[in-house]
Design an enzyme around this catalytic site. Structure first.
Site, short mmCIF file in Angstrom:
data_model
loop_
_atom_site.label_atom_id
_atom_site.label_comp_id
_atom_site.label_asym_id
_atom_site.label_seq_id
_atom_site.Cartn_x
_atom_site.Cartn_y
_atom_site.Cartn_z
NE ARG A 156 -3.70 -2.08 2.71
CZ ARG A 156 -3.49 -3.24 3.34
NH1 ARG A 156 -2.33 -3.48 3.92
NH2 ARG A 156 -4.44 -4.16 3.39
CE LYS A 180 -6.27 -0.32 4.52
NZ LYS A 180 -6.52 1.03 5.01
CG HIS A 245 -5.19 1.05 -5.15
ND1 HIS A 245 -5.06 0.43 -3.94
CD2 HIS A 245 -6.16 0.38 -5.82
CE1 HIS A 245 -5.92 -0.58 -3.87
NE2 HIS A 245 -6.60 -0.62 -5.00
NE ARG A 248 -3.03 -2.93 -2.08
CZ ARG A 248 -2.73 -3.79 -1.09
NH1 ARG A 248 -1.46 -4.08 -0.86
NH2 ARG A 248 -3.68 -4.34 -0.37
CG HIS A 271 -6.77 -8.08 0.75
ND1 HIS A 271 -7.03 -8.47 -0.56
CD2 HIS A 271 -6.43 -6.77 0.68
CE1 HIS A 271 -6.83 -7.44 -1.37
NE2 HIS A 271 -6.47 -6.41 -0.63
CE1 TYR A 280 -6.61 -7.26 -8.31
CE2 TYR A 280 -6.94 -7.84 -6.00
CZ TYR A 280 -6.51 -6.94 -6.97
OH TYR A 280 -5.98 -5.74 -6.59
#
Length: 306
Positions: A156, A180, A245, A248, A271, A280
């Site tokens: 990120r 995150k 992004h 990425r 994730h 995806y």
């Protein structure tokens, strides 16, 4: 447990946010909970944009929206609504002549894919980088290190700009990222990225905390966004199709096309939920169909006539 107070908005933003909240309370009769939610979202956005929320243009708001991509749709919708109302207030009060809030995301019923880059686009970008690196100019070396890490690891933007100077080590093909929610993950670093970082680090002061320092802190996400756009234009790739992004996303898409599976990709992208990675599945599905058509034991068997 009570939610922590948002960081104070810098400078002019703080004054305008306060005026906006006063208007909501006095004219719209907003509840305390509504005011708190708006204050949290506006202050957070102001901090992300380094105190320039009120003067932000479409490009800055697009970058801000990209930083929300891994959030729940309801959260993105709430943040966008708060900012749209804030910019509407600024326009109504004559505090700015335009309203750039159309650039903010409007999440629908399903998470959409970001813009994509082809292998040819990536080749043009890296050919341009290689030409620039040949000049041995420090800024060219920094750009090469940034893009090699973005496309080569799927980081990120927020993770990339805040890398410590010592994070990429020649003796280790991995680095540990804290993403995150404070979750840690191992990220593989390619030989190209290792080499690019090593060349750039020679120009970073040894006492710097950051790998990509900028004055009193590290390179900002907004500046990274601008640099990537400039590189795309130089490479002949439409800048509106390229961002940190998107690089990425290209990392993820091209890995899947090369045979990686969704679970591996989930780990690499950091994730928490496989549902996020499943945007995806169009790539994974196409690969599986091709695999069945090419490898199924009955592919070359003669067809049976009724």
């Amino acid at each position: 447990m009570a939610e922590p107070r948002p960081a104070p908005a810098p400078g002019e933003d703080a004054l305008l946010i306060a005026r906006f909240l006063e208007m909501l309370a006095a004219e719209a009769g907003a509840s305390r909970n509504t005011l708190t939610a708006y204050e949290t979202d506006l202050r957070g956005s102001s901090v992300t944009l380094e105190g320039e929320l009120a003067s932000a243009g479409r490009a800055e708001l697009e970058t801000l929206g990209e930083s929300w991509r891994d959030l729940a749709r309801a959260t993105v919708a709430r943040k966008s609504a708060a900012l749209r109302r804030f910019f509407g207030f600024l326009a109504d009060e004559g505090l700015r002549a335009d309203d750039p809030s159309a650039a903010l995301p409007r999440p629908g019923s399903a998470r959409s894919l970001p813009k994509s880059l082809s292998h040819a686009d990536i080749e043009r970008i890296f050919e341009t980088l290689d030409r620039d690196v040949a000049t041995d100019k420090p800024l060219a070396l920094r750009m090469a290190a940034l893009v090699e890490l973005l496309y080569g690891s799927g980081m990120r933007a927020s993770e990339l700009v805040a890398l410590p100077r010592s994070s990429v080590r020649p003796e280790s093909p991995f680095l540990i990222l804290r993403g995150k929610g404070g979750r840690e993950r191992l990220v593989p670093i390619s030989d190209r990225a290792q080499a690019a970082v090593a060349r750039w680090r020679e120009h970073v002061p040894s006492d710097s905390r950051w790998l990509f320092p900028s004055r009193t802190s590290h390179l900002s996400r907004i500046r990274l966004y601008q640099l990537v756009k400039e590189l795309a234009a130089k490479a002949g790739v439409p800048p509106d199709r390229v961002s940190p992004h998107v690089l990425r996303h290209a990392f993820a898409t091209h890995l899947l096309e090369g045979g990686a599976d969704l679970r591996t990709l989930q780990t690499l992208l950091g994730h928490a939920d496989i549902a996020t990675t499943q945007i995806y599945t169009h790539v994974e599905s196409a690969r599986l169909v091709a695999l069945v058509n090419a490898r199924h034991p009955l592919v070359d068997a003669p067809s049976r006539e009724a």
